[in-house]
Design a protein around this motif. Structure first.
Motif, short mmCIF file in Angstrom:
data_model
loop_
_atom_site.label_atom_id
_atom_site.label_comp_id
_atom_site.label_asym_id
_atom_site.label_seq_id
_atom_site.Cartn_x
_atom_site.Cartn_y
_atom_site.Cartn_z
N ASN A 1 -2.91 20.55 -1.26
CA ASN A 1 -2.08 21.24 -2.26
C ASN A 1 -2.96 21.96 -3.27
O ASN A 1 -3.81 22.76 -2.83
CB ASN A 1 -0.96 20.37 -2.83
CG ASN A 1 -1.33 19.05 -3.43
OD1 ASN A 1 -1.64 18.11 -2.72
ND2 ASN A 1 -1.31 18.93 -4.74
N ASP A 2 -2.82 21.73 -4.55
CA ASP A 2 -3.40 22.60 -5.58
C ASP A 2 -4.87 23.00 -5.38
O ASP A 2 -5.70 22.15 -5.03
CB ASP A 2 -3.40 21.90 -6.95
CG ASP A 2 -2.11 21.20 -7.28
OD1 ASP A 2 -1.16 21.31 -6.51
OD2 ASP A 2 -2.08 20.53 -8.32
N GLN B 1 -6.78 19.80 -3.61
CA GLN B 1 -6.15 18.50 -3.38
C GLN B 1 -6.01 18.33 -1.86
O GLN B 1 -5.47 19.22 -1.18
CB GLN B 1 -4.77 18.46 -4.04
CG GLN B 1 -4.82 18.44 -5.55
CD GLN B 1 -5.21 17.06 -6.06
OE1 GLN B 1 -4.40 16.15 -6.09
NE2 GLN B 1 -6.47 16.89 -6.45
N TRP C 1 1.07 14.50 2.32
CA TRP C 1 0.41 14.12 1.07
C TRP C 1 0.11 12.62 1.08
O TRP C 1 0.93 11.83 1.55
CB TRP C 1 1.35 14.49 -0.09
CG TRP C 1 0.74 14.38 -1.45
CD1 TRP C 1 0.01 15.35 -2.09
CD2 TRP C 1 0.80 13.26 -2.35
NE1 TRP C 1 -0.38 14.89 -3.33
CE2 TRP C 1 0.09 13.61 -3.51
CE3 TRP C 1 1.38 11.99 -2.29
CZ2 TRP C 1 -0.05 12.76 -4.60
CZ3 TRP C 1 1.24 11.14 -3.37
CH2 TRP C 1 0.54 11.52 -4.51
N MET D 1 -5.08 11.30 -2.99
CA MET D 1 -5.74 12.60 -3.03
C MET D 1 -7.26 12.52 -3.08
O MET D 1 -7.84 11.80 -3.89
CB MET D 1 -5.24 13.40 -4.24
CG MET D 1 -3.86 13.98 -4.04
SD MET D 1 -3.85 15.35 -2.86
CE MET D 1 -3.13 14.59 -1.45
N PHE E 1 -6.63 13.29 -8.71
CA PHE E 1 -5.67 14.39 -8.86
C PHE E 1 -6.37 15.64 -9.40
O PHE E 1 -7.56 15.65 -9.65
CB PHE E 1 -4.53 13.95 -9.80
CG PHE E 1 -3.40 13.21 -9.10
CD1 PHE E 1 -3.58 12.66 -7.83
CD2 PHE E 1 -2.17 13.07 -9.71
CE1 PHE E 1 -2.53 11.99 -7.18
CE2 PHE E 1 -1.12 12.41 -9.08
CZ PHE E 1 -1.30 11.87 -7.82
N SER E 2 -5.57 16.68 -9.62
CA SER E 2 -6.11 18.01 -9.92
C SER E 2 -6.98 18.04 -11.17
O SER E 2 -6.82 17.23 -12.08
CB SER E 2 -4.97 19.01 -10.08
OG SER E 2 -4.45 19.29 -8.81
N ASP F 1 -4.29 16.92 -14.88
CA ASP F 1 -4.73 18.27 -14.52
C ASP F 1 -5.58 18.93 -15.61
O ASP F 1 -5.26 20.03 -16.09
CB ASP F 1 -3.51 19.16 -14.15
CG ASP F 1 -2.59 18.49 -13.14
OD1 ASP F 1 -3.07 17.62 -12.39
OD2 ASP F 1 -1.39 18.82 -13.11
N GLU G 1 2.70 20.88 -15.50
CA GLU G 1 1.54 20.55 -14.66
C GLU G 1 0.53 21.69 -14.71
O GLU G 1 0.87 22.84 -15.00
CB GLU G 1 1.99 20.32 -13.21
CG GLU G 1 2.89 19.11 -13.03
CD GLU G 1 3.12 18.76 -11.56
OE1 GLU G 1 3.00 17.56 -11.23
OE2 GLU G 1 3.44 19.65 -10.75
N TYR H 1 2.34 28.00 -6.30
CA TYR H 1 2.42 26.91 -7.25
C TYR H 1 1.03 26.49 -7.69
O TYR H 1 0.04 26.69 -6.98
CB TYR H 1 3.16 25.70 -6.64
CG TYR H 1 3.57 24.69 -7.69
CD1 TYR H 1 4.46 25.05 -8.70
CD2 TYR H 1 3.04 23.41 -7.69
CE1 TYR H 1 4.82 24.15 -9.69
CE2 TYR H 1 3.40 22.50 -8.69
CZ TYR H 1 4.28 22.88 -9.68
OH TYR H 1 4.62 21.98 -10.67
N ALA H 2 0.99 25.89 -8.90
CA ALA H 2 -0.22 25.27 -9.43
C ALA H 2 -1.42 26.21 -9.44
O ALA H 2 -2.52 25.83 -9.05
CB ALA H 2 -0.55 24.01 -8.64
N TRP I 1 6.39 22.28 -3.13
CA TRP I 1 6.77 20.89 -2.88
C TRP I 1 8.11 20.84 -2.16
O TRP I 1 9.01 21.60 -2.49
CB TRP I 1 6.85 20.11 -4.21
CG TRP I 1 5.49 19.88 -4.80
CD1 TRP I 1 4.98 20.45 -5.94
CD2 TRP I 1 4.46 19.02 -4.29
NE1 TRP I 1 3.70 20.01 -6.16
CE2 TRP I 1 3.35 19.12 -5.17
CE3 TRP I 1 4.37 18.18 -3.17
CZ2 TRP I 1 2.17 18.41 -4.95
CZ3 TRP I 1 3.18 17.47 -2.96
CH2 TRP I 1 2.10 17.60 -3.86
C1 FRU Z 1 0.72 19.76 -8.84
C2 FRU Z 1 0.37 18.29 -8.83
C3 FRU Z 1 -0.54 17.95 -9.99
C4 FRU Z 1 -1.26 16.74 -9.51
C5 FRU Z 1 -1.42 17.02 -8.04
C6 FRU Z 1 -1.34 15.80 -7.17
O1 FRU Z 1 1.13 20.26 -7.60
O2 FRU Z 1 1.54 17.52 -8.85
O3 FRU Z 1 0.12 17.77 -11.22
O4 FRU Z 1 -2.49 16.55 -10.15
O5 FRU Z 1 -0.39 17.93 -7.69
O6 FRU Z 1 -1.68 16.10 -5.86
#
Ligand code: FRU
Length: 489
Positions: free
Chosen positions: A37-38, A54, A62, A65, A97-98, A160, A214, A276-277, A297
């Motif tokens: 992800n991010d 991530q 998922w 992470m 996490f991020s 984050d 986030e 996203y992110a 998501w």
């Molecule tokens: C955003 C998020 C972040 C978090 C990460 C977890 O997509 O939810 O807030 O750090 O993904 O994988």
């Protein structure tokens, strides 16, 4: 952590045996296999661009992470490096996490969130989130330095961290959900990346539905500061905010020690289904570049059948317009992927469709449409189309609603729905389009708007149609390129 990294790297190599070409990107960042992800830790360090993300290396879904890692000379041709971080300590045992990366005098420092579930895994009602530091001298191997910031009383969701240096001091923004479930962005500062002091709440949402902000990021652009974040909880409003979660920005004025004065209210960055992110960073020449996770998501991800899921968007240059809008343009370095250039001019269609016989699994197109002479009720392009035109992502002008639409209902497995923007003013509509094996990114009028969406075509033709329904379409010109695979040139 070393044994856990080795295990993760082996797992991803094992999963990679199942990855098939059909959806796997040719020129977007993705993991070799497994979940991503991010984007995390985007940074220019020792002459190279680094991107982390991530990552769960054991499975296409998922999970706890890790941080995957790729490196590039030009932000276009990326190479995989070993996994950089794995959950290994009490404070990050359920996930790294991020977070972000900075060059601390020749040391690459990662600042990330250590995540722990206090009840069941996945139960968001009881978590512990702290900010952690890891450092590297070679830009590949990292040593964890422990926790550098814990949340204030009453806050559990606290994650984050995005760090930058300004006037000799480190600053960090962190996303948070306060005790009343109000989303906020908190600002901290430090002399050494290890001891952090609270400065201020930089922004707090006034939308009662937004419970968390986030992935905040804060940076100067033009004569202003941009505070970007990914709010959770926002409700759809007409054509806006239609995805599960949003990502956007506020524009304002700020200097260290004073409050952030908002001059332009929240606006979304992108208008497609999958964006996203996002995170930003400064390129070697000072351009402010933004990359996002090009998924959403809870969306369908048919590539999971091939043991991988998730891609990052193309890098986009950010530009602030006079009226306070951040526009996004694909970076010029992407031109190095082009091959087989073709040009078509003065294409006139009336109540018909035409196969342009431009076929490639991955392609780029620049299309100029004459709006003064386009009268069709719906007119535009079918992208990644099957030879008969039945399967395609539709990008078209809706002359009655006066909007530009990206409809992926017929664009393959698992996906649905359309997104749209108001049709921009002017006589010409400029569309700059990037198609990869399972994505389409459209930049409209030099980045005034963009659409980023995943598609999963099951056809092997991936051709392009023009179409005009009940009226005319006049295309001044189309420039077209097939694109190299980034590992190829
Ligand atoms: C955003 C998020 C972040 C978090 C990460 C977890 O997509 O939810 O807030 O750090 O993904 O994988």
């Amino acid at each position: 952590m070393k044994a856990l990294l080795d295990k993760g790297n082996q797992a991803v190599d094992e999963l990679a045996k199942y990855v098939k070409d059909r959806y796997y990107p040719a020129y977007h960042i993705a993991a070799k296999a497994g979940w991503i992800n991010d984007p995390n830790g985007l940074v220019y360090f020792n002459g190279k661009y680094h991107a982390f993300f991530q990552h769960y290396p054991y499975d296409e879904n998922w999970g706890p992470m890790h941080w995957g890692h790729v490196v590039s000379d030009d932000m276009v041709h990326w190479q995989h490096l070993p996994i950089a971080l794995a959950p290994s300590e009490d404070y990050d045992k359920d996930g790294c996490f991020s977070g972000s990366a900075v060059d601390d005098n020749g040391t690459l420092a990662l600042i990330y969130t250590g995540h722990v579930w206090l009840k069941e895994a996945g139960d968001d009602s009881a978590v512990r989130e702290v900010q952690c530091l890891a450092i590297s001298h070679d830009g590949i191997h990292f040593e964890k330095q422990g926790v550098v910031l814990t949340p204030p009383d009453g806050i559990m969701h606290f994650r984050d961290p995005k760090v930058w240096k300004q006037d000799g001091r480190w600053f960090m923004v962190v996303g948070a959900r306060d005790a009343n479930d109000v989303g906020q962005v908190r600002l901290y500062s430090s002399a050494d990346l290890r001891q952090w002091q609270f400065e201020q709440i930089l922004a707090q949402t006034d939308d009662p539905d937004v419970y968390m902000m986030e992935c905040p990021d804060f940076f100067p652009l033009g004569d202003s500061y941009i505070l970007m974040f990914s709010p959770q909880g926002m409700k759809a409003k007409g054509y806006q905010y239609r995805n599960r979660f949003q990502s956007g920005y506020l524009v304002g004025k700020w200097q260290a020690g004073s409050e952030f004065k908002i001059t332009h209210q929240f606006a979304e960055f992108d208008h497609g289904h999958d964006f996203y992110a996002p995170q930003s960073f400064e390129a070697a020449d000072g351009r402010r570049i933004l990359i996002s996770w090009m998924d959403m998501w809870e969306s369908a991800m048919p590539s999971k059948a091939d043991k991988w899921a998730g891609v990052l968007s193309l890098p986009r240059e950010t530009i602030l317009t006079k009226d306070g809008k951040v526009i996004l343009r694909p970076i010029k370095e992407l031109e190095s992927l082009r091959k087989d250039e073709k040009k078509l001019t003065n294409l006139y269609l009336t109540k018909t469709q035409q196969n342009l016989e431009l076929c490639a699994l991955q392609s780029e197109l620049m299309v100029n449409i004459d709006l003064t002479r386009t009268t069709a009720e719906r007119a535009g392009l079918k992208l990644a189309a099957s030879a008969d035109g039945q399967q395609a992502a539709w990008l078209y002008i809706d002359n009655q609603a006066n909007r530009l639409v990206l409809d992926r209902t017929l664009a393959g497995e698992g996906v649905a729905g359309y997104r749209s923007i108001p049709l921009p003013q002017g006589n010409t509509l400029k569309l700059h389009i990037f198609v990869d094996h399972s994505s389409v990114e459209v930049f409209i009028n030099d980045g005034e708007y963009s659409f980023s969406s995943r598609i999963y075509p099951t056809n092997n033709d991936r051709t392009i149609y023009l179409f005009a329904e009940n009226g005319d379409l006049l295309v001044n010109d189309i420039e077209y390129w097939a694109l190299h695979n980034m590992s190829e040139n």
